[in-house]
Design a protein around this motif. Structure first.
Motif, PDB file in Angstrom:
ATOM      1  N   LEU A   1       0.811  -1.221   0.000  1.00 54.24           N
ATOM      2  CA  LEU A   1       0.000   0.000   0.000  1.00 54.24           C
ATOM      3  C   LEU A   1       0.844   1.270   0.000  1.00 54.24           C
ATOM      4  CD1 LEU A   1      -2.683   1.459   0.122  1.00 54.24           C
ATOM      5  CD2 LEU A   1      -2.710   1.092   2.603  1.00 54.24           C
ATOM      6  N   PRO A   2       1.793   1.436   0.936  1.00 51.68           N
ATOM      7  CA  PRO A   2       2.550   2.701   0.912  1.00 51.68           C
ATOM      8  C   PRO A   2       3.398   2.863  -0.346  1.00 51.68           C
ATOM      9  CG  PRO A   2       3.508   1.148   2.487  1.00 51.68           C
ATOM     10  CD  PRO A   2       2.189   0.573   2.068  1.00 51.68           C
ATOM     11  N   ALA A   3       3.934   1.749  -0.886  1.00 51.09           N
ATOM     12  CA  ALA A   3       4.729   1.851  -2.106  1.00 51.09           C
ATOM     13  C   ALA A   3       3.870   2.283  -3.286  1.00 51.09           C
ATOM     14  CB  ALA A   3       5.400   0.506  -2.411  1.00 51.09           C
ATOM     15  N   GLY A   4       2.650   1.750  -3.371  1.00 56.29           N
ATOM     16  CA  GLY A   4       1.755   2.150  -4.447  1.00 56.29           C
ATOM     17  C   GLY A   4       1.387   3.624  -4.352  1.00 56.29           C
ATOM     18  N   LEU A   5       1.088   4.092  -3.146  1.00 60.38           N
ATOM     19  CA  LEU A   5       0.766   5.502  -2.958  1.00 60.38           C
ATOM     20  C   LEU A   5       1.957   6.392  -3.306  1.00 60.38           C
ATOM     21  CD1 LEU A   5      -1.162   5.166   0.418  1.00 60.38           C
ATOM     22  CD2 LEU A   5      -2.140   5.991  -1.739  1.00 60.38           C
ATOM     23  N   TYR A   6       3.153   5.941  -2.941  1.00 60.17           N
ATOM     24  CA  TYR A   6       4.353   6.736  -3.232  1.00 60.17           C
ATOM     25  C   TYR A   6       4.656   6.742  -4.728  1.00 60.17           C
ATOM     26  CZ  TYR A   6       9.168   8.380  -3.152  1.00 60.17           C
ATOM     27  OH  TYR A   6      10.317   9.095  -3.391  1.00 60.17           O
ATOM     28  N   ARG A   7       4.562   5.577  -5.368  1.00 58.69           N
ATOM     29  CA  ARG A   7       4.882   5.496  -6.804  1.00 58.69           C
ATOM     30  C   ARG A   7       3.961   6.387  -7.632  1.00 58.69           C
ATOM     31  NH1 ARG A   7       3.231   2.402 -11.213  1.00 58.69           N
ATOM     32  NH2 ARG A   7       1.872   1.049  -9.960  1.00 58.69           N
ATOM     33  N   LEU A   8       2.712   6.492  -7.226  1.00 56.85           N
ATOM     34  CA  LEU A   8       1.740   7.266  -7.999  1.00 56.85           C
ATOM     35  C   LEU A   8       1.538   8.678  -7.426  1.00 56.85           C
ATOM     36  CD1 LEU A   8      -0.916   4.478  -8.631  1.00 56.85           C
ATOM     37  CD2 LEU A   8       0.902   5.266 -10.139  1.00 56.85           C
TER      38      LEU A   8
ATOM     39  N   ILE B   1      -6.665  -1.419  -7.233  1.00 60.45           N
ATOM     40  CA  ILE B   1      -7.470  -2.178  -6.276  1.00 60.45           C
ATOM     41  C   ILE B   1      -6.805  -2.183  -4.906  1.00 60.45           C
ATOM     42  CG2 ILE B   1      -8.310  -4.488  -5.696  1.00 60.45           C
ATOM     43  CD1 ILE B   1      -8.682  -4.948  -8.710  1.00 60.45           C
ATOM     44  N   SER B   2      -5.484  -2.382  -4.906  1.00 62.75           N
ATOM     45  CA  SER B   2      -4.738  -2.396  -3.645  1.00 62.75           C
ATOM     46  C   SER B   2      -4.890  -1.070  -2.905  1.00 62.75           C
ATOM     47  CB  SER B   2      -3.261  -2.681  -3.933  1.00 62.75           C
ATOM     48  OG  SER B   2      -2.481  -2.546  -2.761  1.00 62.75           O
ATOM     49  N   ILE B   3      -4.748   0.037  -3.626  1.00 60.16           N
ATOM     50  CA  ILE B   3      -4.880   1.349  -2.992  1.00 60.16           C
ATOM     51  C   ILE B   3      -6.327   1.601  -2.593  1.00 60.16           C
ATOM     52  CG2 ILE B   3      -4.677   3.835  -3.396  1.00 60.16           C
ATOM     53  CD1 ILE B   3      -2.239   3.265  -5.112  1.00 60.16           C
ATOM     54  N   GLY B   4      -7.261   1.143  -3.422  1.00 59.45           N
ATOM     55  CA  GLY B   4      -8.674   1.317  -3.097  1.00 59.45           C
ATOM     56  C   GLY B   4      -9.039   0.661  -1.781  1.00 59.45           C
TER      57      GLY B   4
END
Length: 333
Positions: A93-100, A258-261
């Motif tokens: 989750l935090p990596a996805g938020l950071y990448r985007l 989906i993961s971030i959602g």
């Protein structure tokens, strides 16, 4: 160095056919279950060999489906463990938020700026202020705005707010590839919040407005900006998939979305609790706003400290195990 694909197929086709038969068999005895597990492991090895040495799209697709079905039959599903939850919360989750981040940060900054412009415009145009007063009414300014946060029992209000907010967030993500729903959600929220802010400030109720909006609104609106950014990313992925095929790009970004959602659902639950418990509480305004600020800064620290570390360690927000993502058939360059 490639393998003789025809000879390899002839050598192992009987095993694959047997595995397929076992997967289709409704009830397996102990010996058959052991055999299925053994054949599944062999087929996974065969798939790896073919993919790495002599890739053939049709064979890879067939074996990928067979291995996936056999894995599900052999294991049912990936067993739950708290390590899965830990990995998701500390890496995925935090990596996805950071990448985007470069998709949702500009939206957040631009939206706040747009709200400020709307407030300034309304305050400097008496006709617009009169229209807003006619639209909302004097009672809204005097009592309805504040009473909204305390007219219902906390638990029911928190649930209602939570459902409403994550519905908007998931709408922006799920229909992001169509672009218009994302823009609509952003427009509705930015314009309405800007108008209400102007109405309250213009009638000397700015302290009431900010005292009630900021405790939950900082994190709540950030979640909306994140979901809008993810939706726009999906749209752009469809328009310009880059070096990836369009289907592969959408699959990868879709899994991250989906993961971030899922993470946003949890964050918006926190927002709902703050809105139902902290916002209408008798605590001093600076305490209520301080709680909201702490939650918002905690989110930013989660993204830009923990997320940055996880991203540098190789996490992207997508599923990290290839077996969880599914196997990909090779395509022509």
């Amino acid at each position: 160095m490639g393998v003789d694909l025809d000879a390899y197929l002839d050598a192992h086709r009987a095993e694959w056919n047997r595995l397929d038969d076992l997967v289709r068999t409704r009830y397996l005895n102990g010996a058959e279950s052991d055999e299925l597990l053994d054949l599944y492991q062999r087929a996974a090895t065969h798939l790896s060999v073919i993919r790495s040495t002599s890739p053939d799209a049709e064979t890879v697709e067939y074996l990928s489906m067979l291995v996936a079905r056999a894995r599900f039959r052999a294991t049912g599903s990936r067993p739950f463990s708290w390590s899965i939850v830990t990995d998701y919360l500390t890496r995925t989750l935090p990596a996805g938020l950071y990448r985007l981040r470069w998709w949702w940060l500009p939206i957040m900054i631009g939206s706040v700026f747009a709200m400020a412009v709307i407030v300034a415009w309304c305050l400097n145009h008496p006709d617009t202020m009169a229209w807003l007063l006619n639209k909302y009414g004097q009672k809204y300014i005097d009592s309805s705005f504040a009473n909204y946060y305390s007219d219902h029992e906390a638990q029911y209000f928190a649930f209602q707010v939570w459902v409403h907010n994550f519905r908007l967030a998931l709408l922006a993500i799920a229909f992001g590839v169509f672009l218009v729903p994302v823009l609509y959600v952003l427009y509705e929220n930015v314009v309405s919040l800007g108008q209400v802010a102007a109405l309250m400030i213009g009638n000397d109720r700015g302290d009431v407005f900010f005292g009630l909006i900021l405790p939950h609104g900082m994190l709540e609106m950030t979640c909306l900006f994140v979901s809008s950014g993810i939706g726009l990313k999906l749209f752009w992925t469809w328009v310009s998939p880059g070096h990836r095929t369009r289907s592969r790009a959408l699959a990868e970004e879709g899994r991250t979305a989906i993961s971030i959602g899922i993470g946003l659902i949890g964050l918006l639950l926190i927002c709902g609790i703050i809105e139902a418990v902290v916002t209408p509480s008798p605590l001093p305004t600076f305490v209520r706003v301080g709680i909201g600020l702490a939650a918002w800064l905690g989110f930013l620290a989660y993204v830009f400290i923990l997320g940055r570390k996880a991203y540098r360690d190789g996490a992207t927000g997508d599923l990290e195990r290839e077996s969880d993502r599914g196997y990909e058939a090779p395509v022509a360059a």
